[in-house]
Design an enzyme around this catalytic site. Sequence first.
Site, PDB file in Angstrom:
ATOM      1  N   ARG A  29       0.887  -1.177   0.000  1.00 49.81           N
ATOM      2  CA  ARG A  29       0.000   0.000   0.000  1.00 49.81           C
ATOM      3  C   ARG A  29       0.912   1.210   0.000  1.00 49.81           C
ATOM      4  NH1 ARG A  29      -5.205   0.959   3.817  1.00 49.81           N
ATOM      5  NH2 ARG A  29      -6.034  -0.298   2.114  1.00 49.81           N
ATOM      6  N   HIS A  59      -7.551   0.940  -6.095  1.00 48.57           N
ATOM      7  CA  HIS A  59      -7.678  -0.034  -4.998  1.00 48.57           C
ATOM      8  C   HIS A  59      -8.272  -1.318  -5.599  1.00 48.57           C
ATOM      9  CE1 HIS A  59      -7.750  -1.578  -1.087  1.00 48.57           C
ATOM     10  NE2 HIS A  59      -8.583  -0.764  -0.474  1.00 48.57           N
ATOM     11  N   GLN A 118      -9.905  -4.154  -3.416  1.00 48.07           N
ATOM     12  CA  GLN A 118     -11.225  -3.754  -2.925  1.00 48.07           C
ATOM     13  C   GLN A 118     -12.269  -3.984  -4.010  1.00 48.07           C
ATOM     14  OE1 GLN A 118     -12.061  -2.296   0.265  1.00 48.07           O
ATOM     15  NE2 GLN A 118     -14.055  -2.909  -0.510  1.00 48.07           N
ATOM     16  N   ASP A 155     -17.612   6.525  -0.794  1.00 48.72           N
ATOM     17  CA  ASP A 155     -16.349   6.372  -0.046  1.00 48.72           C
ATOM     18  C   ASP A 155     -16.058   7.718   0.607  1.00 48.72           C
ATOM     19  OD1 ASP A 155     -13.869   5.514   0.901  1.00 48.72           O
ATOM     20  OD2 ASP A 155     -12.845   5.780  -1.030  1.00 48.72           O
ATOM     21  N   CYS A 206     -16.473   0.950   0.999  1.00 50.51           N
ATOM     22  CA  CYS A 206     -15.267   0.128   1.237  1.00 50.51           C
ATOM     23  C   CYS A 206     -14.816   0.166   2.691  1.00 50.51           C
ATOM     24  CB  CYS A 206     -14.140   0.595   0.329  1.00 50.51           C
ATOM     25  SG  CYS A 206     -13.690   2.314   0.594  1.00 50.51           S
ATOM     26  N   ARG A 260     -12.965  -9.250   1.110  1.00 52.06           N
ATOM     27  CA  ARG A 260     -11.559  -8.923   0.837  1.00 52.06           C
ATOM     28  C   ARG A 260     -10.717 -10.185   1.007  1.00 52.06           C
ATOM     29  NH1 ARG A 260      -9.680  -3.734   1.478  1.00 52.06           N
ATOM     30  NH2 ARG A 260      -7.705  -4.638   0.769  1.00 52.06           N
TER      31      ARG A 260
HETATM   32  N1   CP Z   1     -11.167  -0.822   2.681  1.00 54.72           N
HETATM   33  C1   CP Z   1      -9.896  -0.865   3.113  1.00 54.72           C
HETATM   34  O1   CP Z   1      -8.946  -0.984   2.335  1.00 54.72           O
HETATM   35  O2   CP Z   1      -9.737  -0.783   4.443  1.00 54.72           O
HETATM   36  P1   CP Z   1      -8.354  -0.555   5.225  1.00 54.72           P
HETATM   37  O3   CP Z   1      -7.849   0.807   4.820  1.00 54.72           O
HETATM   38  O4   CP Z   1      -8.726  -0.618   6.668  1.00 54.72           O
HETATM   39  O5   CP Z   1      -7.385  -1.608   4.830  1.00 54.72           O
HETATM   40  N1  NVA Z   2     -10.246   6.304  -0.693  1.00 55.14           N
HETATM   41  C1  NVA Z   2      -9.827   5.821   0.601  1.00 55.14           C
HETATM   42  C2  NVA Z   2      -9.997   4.355   0.681  1.00 55.14           C
HETATM   43  C3  NVA Z   2      -9.651   3.757   2.009  1.00 55.14           C
HETATM   44  C4  NVA Z   2      -9.750   2.260   2.018  1.00 55.14           C
HETATM   45  C5  NVA Z   2      -8.375   6.242   0.853  1.00 55.14           C
HETATM   46  O1  NVA Z   2      -7.552   6.167  -0.065  1.00 55.14           O
HETATM   47  O2  NVA Z   2      -8.075   6.633   1.983  1.00 55.14           O
END
Ligand code: CP
Ligand code: NVA
Length: 312
Positions: A100, A127, A130, A222, A262, A290
């Site tokens: 990430r 993502h 997701q 989101d 999400c 997930r």
């Molecule tokens: N939806 C998601 O990716 O959650 P986290 O940021 O908690 O991993």
């Molecule tokens: N759009 C959000 C998703 C979190 C899972 C972010 O990038 O923070």
Amino acid sequence: MHTKDFLSIADLSNTDLQLLLAEAVELKAKGWNHALSDKTLALILEKPSLRTRISFELAMRQLGGQAIYLSPAEVGLGRRESVADIARTLSRYADIIVARTFSQQTLEELGHYADIPVVNALSDEEHPCQCLADLLTILEYKGTLKGLTLAFVGDGNNVAASLALGCGLSGMNFKIASPAGYELNSTIVERAQIMAETSGAEIICNHDPYLAVQGADIVYTDTWTSMGQEAETEKRLKDFIGYQVDSALMAIADRNAIFMHCLPAHRGQEVSEEVIESRVSVVFDQAENRLHAQKAVLVQLLGGAGILPDYR
Ligand code: CP
Ligand code: NVA
């Protein structure tokens, strides 16, 4: 799967997507097995996470392998050590890297230098894991993807981008309503539209939540402020007024519509308490999926079809 890395939904062919979803369904039913008993995953998360970390770690454990979490402060991607050197070093220890990152560029560099597969666990642009879990969830609730309409209300962010591509690939119509200045990236829209031409879907972007949600089968939102954008929180809270998914908006969706997010969610901002707690909210199914969707990704990238007979 025909790619080494999974960095974008656009890396998948329609066949890859169908295979991953079918595999996820099967792995969900099967539970624990030994498909990846000699495999090690290196997990690097430059941003906070609940779902991503636990679901990847548990996925490896349930597949008989192991995951090693490397804290970003220790790894220092591109700071303590170059991304290229980290990629080549990890390739000598682990079998797959899940990362990430703030920038999609970092993932691409990891993928370029690593001999092993690299998976996008969220970047500024996408993502994809997701999205796979979301498509699995939609399939479970609706029995199909093709021909459905997903309305996304809010920021044209990483989650929206992967969903637009996922819809384009699978033949689901995608309608997004975002405030001016927060639209989905035009490159993503063009890519999704090219995919949609083949699959028979429509990709429609506008600024009116009511236009997007009218008759939709899925209503998705989101956060208005993604990780890394915290300095813009106050401005965003003002700019997104009128973009909350509330009961009035859900009322104009299809009568059997589901609500998706999400997570993490901000009640009273992008979604009302009433909607996220309603019986049409499937947000925890998405969270659970997930795990199953990512198990399919791991099995495909690490073993491919050849691994199937061994664990069946
Ligand atoms: N939806 C998601 O990716 O959650 P986290 O940021 O908690 O991993
Ligand atoms: N759009 C959000 C998703 C979190 C899972 C972010 O990038 O923070």
